[in-house]
Write a protein that holds these residues in place. Structure first.
Motif, mmCIF file in Angstrom:
data_model
loop_
_atom_site.group_PDB
_atom_site.id
_atom_site.type_symbol
_atom_site.label_atom_id
_atom_site.label_comp_id
_atom_site.label_asym_id
_atom_site.label_seq_id
_atom_site.Cartn_x
_atom_site.Cartn_y
_atom_site.Cartn_z
ATOM 1 N N THR A 288 0.854 -1.190 0.000
ATOM 2 C CA THR A 288 0.000 0.000 0.000
ATOM 3 C C THR A 288 0.885 1.233 0.000
ATOM 4 O OG1 THR A 288 -1.789 -1.131 1.178
ATOM 5 C CG2 THR A 288 -1.815 1.276 1.203
ATOM 6 N N ASP B 104 -3.560 10.181 0.173
ATOM 7 C CA ASP B 104 -4.084 9.281 -0.852
ATOM 8 C C ASP B 104 -3.439 7.909 -0.655
ATOM 9 O OD1 ASP B 104 -5.728 11.137 -2.217
ATOM 10 O OD2 ASP B 104 -3.957 11.985 -3.191
ATOM 11 N N ARG B 105 -4.274 6.861 -0.654
ATOM 12 C CA ARG B 105 -3.783 5.510 -0.391
ATOM 13 C C ARG B 105 -4.125 4.599 -1.561
ATOM 14 N NH1 ARG B 105 -6.253 7.719 4.191
ATOM 15 N NH2 ARG B 105 -4.826 8.053 5.949
ATOM 16 N N PHE B 106 -3.140 3.823 -2.006
ATOM 17 C CA PHE B 106 -3.324 2.927 -3.147
ATOM 18 C C PHE B 106 -2.776 1.549 -2.791
ATOM 19 C CE2 PHE B 106 -2.487 7.241 -4.643
ATOM 20 C CZ PHE B 106 -3.641 7.510 -5.379
ATOM 21 N N THR B 107 -3.648 0.555 -2.803
ATOM 22 C CA THR B 107 -3.240 -0.818 -2.504
ATOM 23 C C THR B 107 -3.053 -1.592 -3.805
ATOM 24 O OG1 THR B 107 -4.335 -0.834 -0.351
ATOM 25 C CG2 THR B 107 -3.936 -2.967 -1.388
ATOM 26 N N GLN C 129 -3.174 1.697 -11.636
ATOM 27 C CA GLN C 129 -4.109 1.734 -10.516
ATOM 28 C C GLN C 129 -4.026 3.020 -9.701
ATOM 29 O OE1 GLN C 129 -4.424 -1.953 -8.222
ATOM 30 N NE2 GLN C 129 -3.526 -3.090 -9.933
ATOM 31 N N THR C 130 -2.937 3.762 -9.845
ATOM 32 C CA THR C 130 -2.824 5.049 -9.138
ATOM 33 C C THR C 130 -3.083 6.219 -10.072
ATOM 34 O OG1 THR C 130 -0.446 5.286 -9.567
ATOM 35 C CG2 THR C 130 -1.100 4.068 -7.580
#
Length: 765
Positions: free
Chosen positions: A269, A279-282, A301-302
């Motif tokens: 993540t 902002d969080r992206f897994t 995905q980001t």
């Protein structure tokens, strides 16, 4: 001075007395003021009756105004399949909504996140003393994290349990509510309850800080479980303070090497901090993920906010492309007991920790505080914050609250409990029927008052106060003329070729009266038939609204081209400027598609070409503009096509181009202007009429004002007349007093002379 104030008047003369003067004044007062007093008495009586009439008029005007208001016709009636305490939800539908029905299934209600502490013997006891916490220099602290914000709570040796609750409330600004409750426990009855003020997982509470204190409070942390709002990520050990937008190092192997073994999976993540925003992206990683595919997945995905690049000598760089501070978490979303993804929480994964270390050479500095959850089996976490989970017409939805206002315009859905419910929404004709019933009642009350006030009975010798007053008498006819009139409104009628035909609706003028809607006037009495109203209204609610209230706005534009045929089997090329349409201040050139590519009209026959041209025009998405076509004599030898363009947003429509080219489609260069049209319905007219009648310049309002002025003038005249007579008689009294004095003096002189004569006569005798 007041006449008669001195009783000596008349002593000298025996004639010019106060009584005589008072009688003269009284006679003159009666003669002059009798007419004015009579007029004032009549005025007062009329004003009293006018006040009663005004109350009746206002009641009628209120009933008229409600029926002259378009919002009356937009009221909605919601009929739920389940009512009362067993209903899963309730629905409120406003006048702006077009909703007709809705099916709702409630799977989970939104709820607050609630913790309780271990028990305390006394709420005034100190926290550190009661829990045996030493702290540092007699002080300690812990942090509450909620929705990406940290609230540090400082405690010293004097802080009591009650004061701790106050500190939490003050520090969080009401976002988190703390209170002391008495559980009734014999030994330690007082507990601190901490809860989110609002529902939803985004408001969930997590903790960090002095772990001895948190354990003693009953909030032992699970440092592998982090609340979504408290995940800030970690920087690598030794990363330093420079280049915080990057995480760099060396990877082992080749970019095409797989990162995990067969059957393995984990997640990274990435957290980007920009100011107060996170902002969080897994990114999920499985047995097929390579360094290179990880870079591709990360970028995709980001949305390009995080990139992974490779350099010489097996170097790599994770970079936040927006310049924010980049952190990394060795894990991804948590899962619940049933294996479902829990996006409200993150869980550290040892596989991710090992992968970072073995493949990227990264060891994270996990000393950076996060918003940690308590351990899963902690009984002091008495209620977990949850989002509402429900479906509307089969569409699954989540919301942080049980009051939903964004699923449709002017619609509010209130979730109450798990279950299923269906709502049917219809126009609320009951409210309209009640308004019409109220109108009839108010009208009849008004007419009873009006008739009594304007009636003359020669046999009984009685008459109302307003007999002969045209301003009042004419009110009745003004109202009745509108109630009895027939007006025409724009509507539709169904036309069929035969009795068996379903018919088609065509635009037409429709004549209507109130009698059509159950409101009839017979022998001066207005009556309402609700059954007749409901039947007529349900035929065409929009037509009823036009009749009752009226309508206004720009008329639609309907352009129908000439009928054409033989468009040919060849493609038709559109040259720039040969066919343009301007609507809503936007011009489209049909030689291009919406994305700018050249347009060529294709089709095997006239119908296919017509369809493709109509689709092309509509593809530009001009609001309020719709192109269509009609097939005339379809299948016959003389089959023809008629192109139509309809504008519904009040804009002018302009067709421009090469007239020879436009002629192929039955069109020509021209401009059609949208015309503003305003029509007033029956109650719109009556509303305006009542407003005019009641205004200060209207018949009733003007007459009311004239009575007020007349009363004022009469009182002023009476007072001035009284003052004038009083003044004259005061002057007359003064004169009479002088005359009386002269007469008295003369009488005295005459008496002296008489006495002298009598004395002389006595001496001579």
């Amino acid at each position: 001075m007041a006449v008669g104030s001195l009783g000596s008047l008349g002593i000298g003369s025996g004639v010019l007395t106060s009584d005589t003067l008072n009688k003269l004044k009284e006679a003159e007062m009666n003669a002059h003021l009798g007419l004015y007093n009579s007029q004032l008495e009549t005025n007062t009586s009329r004003q009293k009756d006018l006040a009663e009439l005004e109350a009746k008029l206002l009641a009628f005007q209120t009933a008229v105004n409600s029926l002259g208001d378009a919002s009356q016709f937009n009221k909605k009636k919601v009929s739920p399949s389940v009512s009362g305490d067993s209903a899963a939800a309730s629905l409120v539908v406003g006048s702006l909504s077009n909703l007709t029905n809705m099916k709702v299934i409630v799977d989970q209600l939104a709820q607050k996140d609630v913790y309780q502490s271990n028990g305390f013997k006394d709420k005034t006891a100190t926290v550190m003393g009661s829990l045996g916490i030493k702290g540092t220099d007699g002080k300690t602290s812990f942090t509450i994290t909620q929705d990406g914000k940290d609230y540090k709570i400082d405690i010293d040796e004097s802080t009591t349990v009650s004061q701790l609750a106050e500190k939490i409330n003050a520090a969080t600004g009401g976002k988190v509510e703390a209170k002391i409750v008495n559980t009734g426990d014999r030994d330690n009855p007082y507990r601190l309850v901490v809860q989110s003020t609002e529902t939803g997982t985004k408001n969930n509470i997590s903790f960090s800080g002095d772990e001895d204190l948190l354990n003693a409070m009953g909030w032992g942390l699970d440092k592998n479980s982090i609340s979504a709002g408290g995940l800030y990520g970690f920087r690598p050990i030794g990363a330093g303070e420079e280049n915080k937008d990057k995480i760099s190092g060396k990877f082992s192997g080749n970019p095409d090497d797989k990162l995990l073994g067969s059957g393995e999976k984990t997640s990274f993540t990435f957290v980007i901090k920009n100011g107060e925003r996170y902002d969080r992206f897994t990114i999920d990683i499985d047995e097929n993920t390579t360094y290179k595919s990880l870079a591709e997945d990360l970028k995709k995905q980001t949305n390009g906010k995080v990139e992974l690049s490779f350099g010489e000598g097996n170097t790599f760089t994770f970079r936040a492309t927006n310049g924010g501070q980049l952190s990394l978490f060795d894990g991804g979303y948590a899962t619940d007991a049933e294996g479902n993804i829990d996006q409200a929480n993150y869980a550290r994964d040892s596989k991710a920790t090992s992968l970072l270390k073995d493949k990227f050479g990264i060891e994270l500095d996990t000393s950076t505080p996060q918003g940690y959850n308590v351990k899963a089996d902690n009984e002091n976490h008495i209620q977990k914050g949850m989002d509402a989970i429900f479906s509307v017409d089969g569409v699954k939805m989540t919301r942080p609250t049980n009051t939903i206002t964004d699923i449709a315009p002017d619609v509010t859905l209130e979730l109450k409990q798990k279950g299923e419910i269906t709502f049917n929404v219809s126009q609320d004709t009951e409210a309209l029927a009640q308004s019409l019933e109220s109108l009839a009642t108010a009208y009849n009350d008004l007419m009873i008052n009006l008739n009594a006030a304007t009636k003359y009975d020669p046999d009984a010798g009685t008459k109302g106060n307003f007999v002969g007053v045209s301003e009042i008498y004419n009110i009745k006819s003004e109202i009745n003329n509108i109630l009895l009139q027939t007006i025409t409104v724009d509507g539709t009628v169904t036309v069929g070729d035969s009795e068996s035909s379903e018919g088609i609706e065509v635009s037409s003028k429709v004549s209507l009266s109130l009698a059509d809607y159950g409101l009839t006037l017979n022998d001066g009495v207005l009556s309402f038939d609700s059954g007749k109203f409901n039947s007529k209204f349900s035929e065409d609610p929009e037509l009823a609204e036009k009749f009752f209230v009226g309508s206004n706005g720009f008329e639609d534009i309907d352009l129908a081209g000439d009928r054409v045929s033989n468009l040919g089997s060849e493609n038709i090329e559109f040259k720039e400027g040969s066919f343009t349409i301007t609507y809503n201040d936007t011009t489209i050139d049909l030689s291009k598609t919406p994305n700018g590519d050249p347009f060529v009209l294709t089709g095997a026959d006239d119908i296919e070409k017509a369809k493709n041209l109509v689709d092309h025009i509509n593809s530009f998405g001009l609001e309020g503009l719709e192109a269509s076509f009609e097939i005339i004599n379809q299948g016959n030898q003389n089959q023809q096509i008629q192109f139509k363009i309809k504008g519904t947003s009040g804009s002018n429509l302009e067709i421009q181009g090469d007239n020879e080219f436009l002629k192929k489609f039955g069109l020509s260069s021209r401009t059609l202007y949208s015309v503003y049209k305003e029509e007033t319905g029956t109650f719109g007219m009556l509303k305006n009429t009542m407003g005019e009648i009641m205004s200060s310049e209207g018949s009733f309002g003007g007459y009311k004002e004239s009575l007020t002025k007349e009363s004022k003038n009469l009182n002023e005249t009476i007072e001035s007349t009284k003052a004038s007579i009083e003044s004259r008689y005061d002057t007359m009294w003064s004169r009479w007093a002088a005359y009386d004095g002269i007469i008295a003096k003369l009488n005295n002189q005459a008496s002296v002379i008489a006495n002298m004569i009598n004395a002389a006569n006595n001496q001579n005798s």
